[in-house]
Design a protein around this motif. Structure first.
Motif, short mmCIF file in Angstrom:
data_model
loop_
_atom_site.label_atom_id
_atom_site.label_comp_id
_atom_site.label_asym_id
_atom_site.label_seq_id
_atom_site.Cartn_x
_atom_site.Cartn_y
_atom_site.Cartn_z
N HIS B 330 0.85 -1.19 0.00
CA HIS B 330 0.00 0.00 0.00
C HIS B 330 0.89 1.24 0.00
O HIS B 330 1.73 1.39 0.88
CB HIS B 330 -0.92 0.00 1.22
CG HIS B 330 -1.78 1.21 1.30
ND1 HIS B 330 -2.84 1.40 0.45
CD2 HIS B 330 -1.71 2.33 2.06
CE1 HIS B 330 -3.40 2.56 0.71
NE2 HIS B 330 -2.72 3.15 1.68
N ILE B 331 0.68 2.10 -0.97
CA ILE B 331 1.41 3.37 -1.01
C ILE B 331 0.51 4.41 -0.36
O ILE B 331 -0.60 4.67 -0.82
CB ILE B 331 1.75 3.77 -2.46
CG1 ILE B 331 2.49 2.64 -3.19
CG2 ILE B 331 2.55 5.08 -2.49
CD1 ILE B 331 3.83 2.26 -2.57
N ARG B 332 1.00 4.99 0.73
CA ARG B 332 0.18 5.90 1.53
C ARG B 332 -0.05 7.24 0.84
O ARG B 332 0.74 7.67 0.01
CB ARG B 332 0.88 6.17 2.87
CG ARG B 332 0.77 5.01 3.80
CD ARG B 332 1.68 5.13 4.98
NE ARG B 332 1.52 3.93 5.76
CZ ARG B 332 0.57 3.78 6.70
NH1 ARG B 332 -0.24 4.76 6.99
NH2 ARG B 332 0.45 2.63 7.34
N ARG B 333 -1.15 7.90 1.24
CA ARG B 333 -1.51 9.18 0.63
C ARG B 333 -0.35 10.18 0.71
O ARG B 333 -0.14 10.95 -0.22
CB ARG B 333 -2.77 9.76 1.27
CG ARG B 333 -2.71 9.96 2.77
CD ARG B 333 -4.09 10.33 3.36
NE ARG B 333 -4.55 11.62 2.91
CZ ARG B 333 -5.81 11.92 2.62
NH1 ARG B 333 -6.74 11.01 2.73
NH2 ARG B 333 -6.14 13.12 2.21
N ILE B 352 0.33 -4.26 4.07
CA ILE B 352 -0.53 -4.24 5.26
C ILE B 352 -1.71 -5.17 5.00
O ILE B 352 -1.98 -5.53 3.85
CB ILE B 352 -1.01 -2.81 5.58
CG1 ILE B 352 -1.87 -2.26 4.43
CG2 ILE B 352 0.16 -1.88 5.87
CD1 ILE B 352 -2.57 -0.95 4.79
N PRO B 353 -2.42 -5.55 6.05
CA PRO B 353 -3.55 -6.47 5.84
C PRO B 353 -4.60 -5.89 4.89
O PRO B 353 -4.91 -4.70 4.94
CB PRO B 353 -4.13 -6.64 7.25
CG PRO B 353 -3.00 -6.35 8.16
CD PRO B 353 -2.19 -5.28 7.48
N CYS B 354 -5.14 -6.71 4.03
CA CYS B 354 -6.30 -6.34 3.23
C CYS B 354 -7.46 -6.04 4.19
O CYS B 354 -7.51 -6.61 5.29
CB CYS B 354 -6.74 -7.51 2.35
SG CYS B 354 -5.47 -8.08 1.22
N GLU B 358 -7.03 -9.92 9.80
CA GLU B 358 -6.43 -9.61 11.10
C GLU B 358 -5.11 -10.34 11.21
O GLU B 358 -5.04 -11.55 10.97
CB GLU B 358 -7.34 -10.05 12.24
CG GLU B 358 -8.46 -9.08 12.51
CD GLU B 358 -9.10 -9.36 13.85
OE1 GLU B 358 -9.14 -8.47 14.70
OE2 GLU B 358 -9.60 -10.50 14.03
N LEU B 359 -4.08 -9.61 11.61
CA LEU B 359 -2.72 -10.15 11.54
C LEU B 359 -1.95 -9.77 12.80
O LEU B 359 -2.07 -8.64 13.28
CB LEU B 359 -2.10 -9.53 10.29
CG LEU B 359 -0.81 -10.09 9.77
CD1 LEU B 359 -0.89 -10.13 8.26
CD2 LEU B 359 0.32 -9.23 10.23
N LYS B 360 -1.21 -10.73 13.31
CA LYS B 360 -0.37 -10.49 14.48
C LYS B 360 1.01 -11.08 14.20
O LYS B 360 1.11 -12.14 13.58
CB LYS B 360 -0.94 -11.20 15.72
CG LYS B 360 -2.37 -10.88 16.05
CD LYS B 360 -2.84 -11.54 17.35
CE LYS B 360 -3.03 -13.04 17.21
NZ LYS B 360 -3.81 -13.62 18.33
N GLU B 368 2.96 -9.70 21.03
CA GLU B 368 3.15 -9.00 19.76
C GLU B 368 4.53 -8.33 19.76
O GLU B 368 4.88 -7.65 20.72
CB GLU B 368 2.06 -7.95 19.55
CG GLU B 368 0.74 -8.57 19.12
CD GLU B 368 -0.11 -7.66 18.22
OE1 GLU B 368 0.42 -7.14 17.21
OE2 GLU B 368 -1.29 -7.47 18.54
N TRP B 371 6.62 -2.65 16.85
CA TRP B 371 6.70 -2.22 15.46
C TRP B 371 7.95 -1.36 15.28
O TRP B 371 7.86 -0.15 15.10
CB TRP B 371 5.44 -1.46 15.07
CG TRP B 371 4.23 -2.31 14.91
CD1 TRP B 371 4.08 -3.64 15.23
CD2 TRP B 371 2.97 -1.92 14.33
NE1 TRP B 371 2.81 -4.09 14.91
CE2 TRP B 371 2.11 -3.05 14.36
CE3 TRP B 371 2.47 -0.73 13.80
CZ2 TRP B 371 0.79 -3.01 13.88
CZ3 TRP B 371 1.16 -0.69 13.33
CH2 TRP B 371 0.34 -1.83 13.36
N ASP B 416 4.89 1.94 10.92
CA ASP B 416 3.54 2.16 10.40
C ASP B 416 2.84 0.86 10.02
O ASP B 416 1.86 0.88 9.26
CB ASP B 416 3.54 3.18 9.25
CG ASP B 416 4.47 2.78 8.13
OD1 ASP B 416 5.21 1.80 8.28
OD2 ASP B 416 4.44 3.45 7.08
N GLY B 417 3.33 -0.25 10.55
CA GLY B 417 2.56 -1.49 10.44
C GLY B 417 2.81 -2.31 9.20
O GLY B 417 2.06 -3.26 8.93
#
Lengths: 535, 535
Positions: B330-333, B352-354, B358-360, B368, B371, B416-417
């Motif tokens: 994902h390319i952020r805004r 990042i997750p679609c 849910e992802l850990k 966890e 990050w 940022d995850g």
């Protein structure tokens, strides 16, 4: 794994915590915060619901504008197991009282300026135990058991955990505002809202992404603001909320200043904005589209936005029963390279079903009408995210047939399957055994430079049973004549379609959600024609 | 209303009947037809399944390339209530026999050139009653009960009606090809495939639309070709199928000639195409992206496609168990306006997750990991569309924990995850108590101009327990020296990460799905080092 609104909120909060939610305040200032704060406040609020007597399964009403607090309620209530019941603040008092009683809400979250509504009907409300004012403190009020929203937030636990809920758990509720009879309630499950959200965000539907800045002018008390709050959170899009009593100049300022990419509003707002833009231009270069709904967008309005701002108008079709989207305009691959103005004939139509939606246009015998753009039938539709009944209401029996919702909307279908809404079944005019579309005549009238608004209804006629009569609201300072309007329509329609009367009026009656109240017009049309003949 | 593959097929067929499905034929020619014909043939086929003893609920195997006939089976079988069981044609005979028996398939649909595989294992197959050859006629074969696919189609009923199926009805099945042990089966329901399809098509995931022309090079026997056949039908996108034994020149010709917008392939194919493009350039101006998967795409490959063709590489992460997608780049805004080359550090990560996933990332104590992009843990993931068990397999107990799939993939997470896959849990090298990532070393080696392929595995070491050893396949004509390779890595890694040995080899052993077989390398590495020292 169960489909759940929690998944939508958590994605925005976890992966886009710094993206903003901006709200226009009553004083004209802006409130800004991030998904991180939204998420924390939603958890805080959820943790305090028990303290005001709200239990999982309860319906909980909101009577509120589009603000960050209402946005928080969109997530805190359903994720905590309650049903977010958004009440249309434009309804008549007796309808609001009916709705609160019929849904048996246990609490109402209310914006401070709307307290007088509740004060007037307090004596009629039977189940509400607590009123929560969406403010820092409780203003003077005659209501009892009133608490301030910010007190709940302040006392709340940001570490409160949302439960995993079965996906069929009721999450939301909205009453349709019929022009006849009492409002009908529709309940949305977590699954409904999840599926509607994901579908709506598709590239071939509304194409909502993180890069978007969404401005839902469409009220959050109206069909979930067309689902945009949920779509925004899931994608982490920036959101701009127009607050109390939004009007065209304020909306346009927000669009310009916050670099809005996608706005959604009633057609009447789109027209107001056009009028305002002609008065004072704004920089709308960030906009990729405006979704207008509630009625048909005139081609002239589409042309204006395209020509002046290179902004396409997006048309969709749906209803409160549909959560609300069922169809959306679609520009086909073969047409993508054409100039955008050539897309307007497609854009003024109601599009094709969203992925997952099944739609039939049936004639009076129940057969599918041919896709010839001439034959007219009623739209029946079902989707995996829409209602299959009204809440505790015997009218479900007539409203739904074999899982399909009987829309009451009459449509033709083009050879490639695109809907063209012709009229509401009850607004079609049957003259000498032939159908006349009031909507088509209205769209043509509204394109006249002297006409601001138009409504066409059936007037009783001794010979033809029904004949069309046009109501026209002129542009400020204009005075279109009957002959002028008739001459305008003549080249566009068969002679027998032309209205027999053109009544120039100051205003046309509207329903609680701002649609033309044709029922009222039909009741008064005979008398209006008589008075106009005597004038 | 139940979520159903039927809805996906019918949308394409009803609203985009003239959009094309193009298949590369064995003779190099192209077969073309439309969704209208696809839909008709799928109904015809479905109507004849009973005639070959295939009943609703049966598992039905396909052993086939990416062709229009396989595409028809993707819809005809599940919509008629059977389970589409795609068998990996690259597996060893004994694994194919195991899979057919374990899933108890009642029929096999097989491409003519793959008949010898079935002939060899015919004596071991216990439940298959009919073999259907995907051709106009049955070639000479030692198999019994063989019919021609086109005979079924010709005798079929185009008006055959698909039933409405409960959404949990099994629709598809695929076996993972483990490097150790027997394959494990994963069953997909109609709901799983529907939800995966809609999610995958989102703008912030793969952004599949009607305007697309999709080229799934990823085999249809591998995790539903990453879901692209279903995505294509739902949106009505044009599809280009590369047919039997696709190779880089043929794939690139298809991309150019059919104006492909989006292709999906294994990383190794992406590298082969790069080599071919350097030999002979193609017009790839229609391409908006190439999704490469199965292993990490080296940054150098991403740079090449961006620089030469302005084509971004799309990275996702998932597995057969995940149907298969769980995350996507994902390319952020905030980064959209940066030059595309600056997106590469994001694009080489796993995203990042679609929405819905849910992802850990959990450390060995089940907490966890922070990050911080440094701490490493194993990815646990669950989605509304993914498996929660293996089919009739005791290994489910270890593979799934509280509904989460235990992926075996080790990852760090940025602030940022965003995931950064470090290694397979079992491929990580533990040297003197510290972790060394084989994947990081391989990516660095592959960026060396003389290196075509690289694999790094743990070699046993008396002092450090494990030390990294690099296998390197040189570019044609090149002969990188050990000193040269070490010097290349030195500025990039801590000294103790550097491999102790660099073995230049002609080829690296692969698994059935074309991944590097590290297990085989680990078994031979001691001996290889010894031999290399003696050489």
């Amino acid at each position: 794994m169960e489909l759940n609104i929690r998944l939508l909120l958590e994605r925005g909060a976890r992966y886009f915590p710094d993206n903003e939610i901006v709200t226009r305040l009553p004083d004209g200032g802006l409130h800004r915060y991030t998904y991180r704060v939204l998420n924390e406040r939603a958890h805080r609020l959820a943790s305090r619901l028990a303290s005001i007597g709200v239990r999982p399964g309860d319906r909980v009403a909101t009577l509120a504008w589009n603000t960050y607090r209402h946005f928080e309620l969109y997530f805190a209530l359903p994720c905590a197991g309650m049903v977010l019941h958004t009440v249309n603040l434009r309804l008549a008092d007796e309808h609001i009282a009916y709705i609160l009683n019929h849904s048996e809400d246990s609490a109402v979250f209310v914006d401070p300026d709307l307290l007088p509504t509740l004060e007037r009907i307090a004596g009629q409300i039977r189940t509400v135990r607590t009123f929560v004012v969406l403010a820092g403190q409780v203003p003077a009020t005659t209501l009892r058991n009133v608490v301030a929203y910010e007190d709940l937030i302040a006392a709340g636990d940001p570490g409160f955990a949302f439960n995993e809920l079965p996906e069929r758990t009721p999450a939301g509720m909205c009453y349709t505002s019929a022009t006849t009879g009492l409002p009908k309630g529709v309940v949305y499950s977590h699954r409904d809202i999840y599926l509607h959200t994901i579908t709506e965000c598709l590239g071939d539907v509304l194409d909502v992404r993180e890069r978007d800045t969404l401005l839902p002018v469409v009220p959050m008390f109206h069909a979930n603001a067309w689902g945009l709050p949920f779509a925004a959170a899931c994608m982490g899009a920036k959101v701009v909320l127009p607050g109390e009593r939004p009007h065209a100049p304020a909306i346009l300022d927000l669009m310009q200043d916050e670099r809005v990419t996608f706005a959604a509003a009633a057609v009447s707002i789109g027209i107001d904005m056009m009028t305002e833009l002609k008065r004072q231009r704004r920089d709308l270069s960030s906009l990729r589209g405006i979704m207008l709904g509630g009625s048909a967008t005139p081609a002239a309005v589409m042309e204006y936005y395209l020509r002046e701002f290179n902004v396409p108008i997006i048309t969709a079709w749906g209803s409160t029963e549909m959560t609300p989207l069922a169809t959306c305009v679609h520009i086909r691959r073969a047409d993508l390279d054409k100039p955008p103005t050539e897309h307007i004939p497609t854009r003024i139509r109601q599009g094709i079903p969203c992925p997952g939606a099944e739609l039939k246009v049936l004639d009076e015998e129940g057969g599918e009408v041919p896709w010839d753009d001439q034959s007219i039938g009623e739209i029946y539709v079902r989707t995996p995210w829409s209602a299959t009944e009204y809440y505790h209401d015997a009218r479900s029996r007539d409203g739904f047939v074999d899982g399909f919702w009987k829309s009451g909307d009459m449509s033709a279908v083009s050879a490639d399957g695109v809907l063209r809404l012709v009229d509401r079944a009850k607004d079609l005019i049957k003259s000498g055994g032939e159908w006349i579309s009031s909507v088509d005549l209205e769209n043509a009238l509204i394109a006249h430079p002297k006409v601001r608004e138009a409504a066409v209804v059936a007037a009783p006629d001794a010979k033809w049973l029904e004949r069309p009569c046009a109501y026209v609201v002129p542009e400020p300072g204009a005075a279109p004549s009957q002959a002028e309007l008739r001459a305008w329509l003549e080249p566009k329609f068969a002679k027998w379609w032309l209205p027999d009367h053109y009544l120039v009026v100051d205003a046309i009656p509207k329903t609680g959600v701002g649609k033309i109240n044709k029922r009222a017009l039909r009741e008064q049309v005979e008398q209006d024609i008589r008075q106009s003949a005597n004038a």
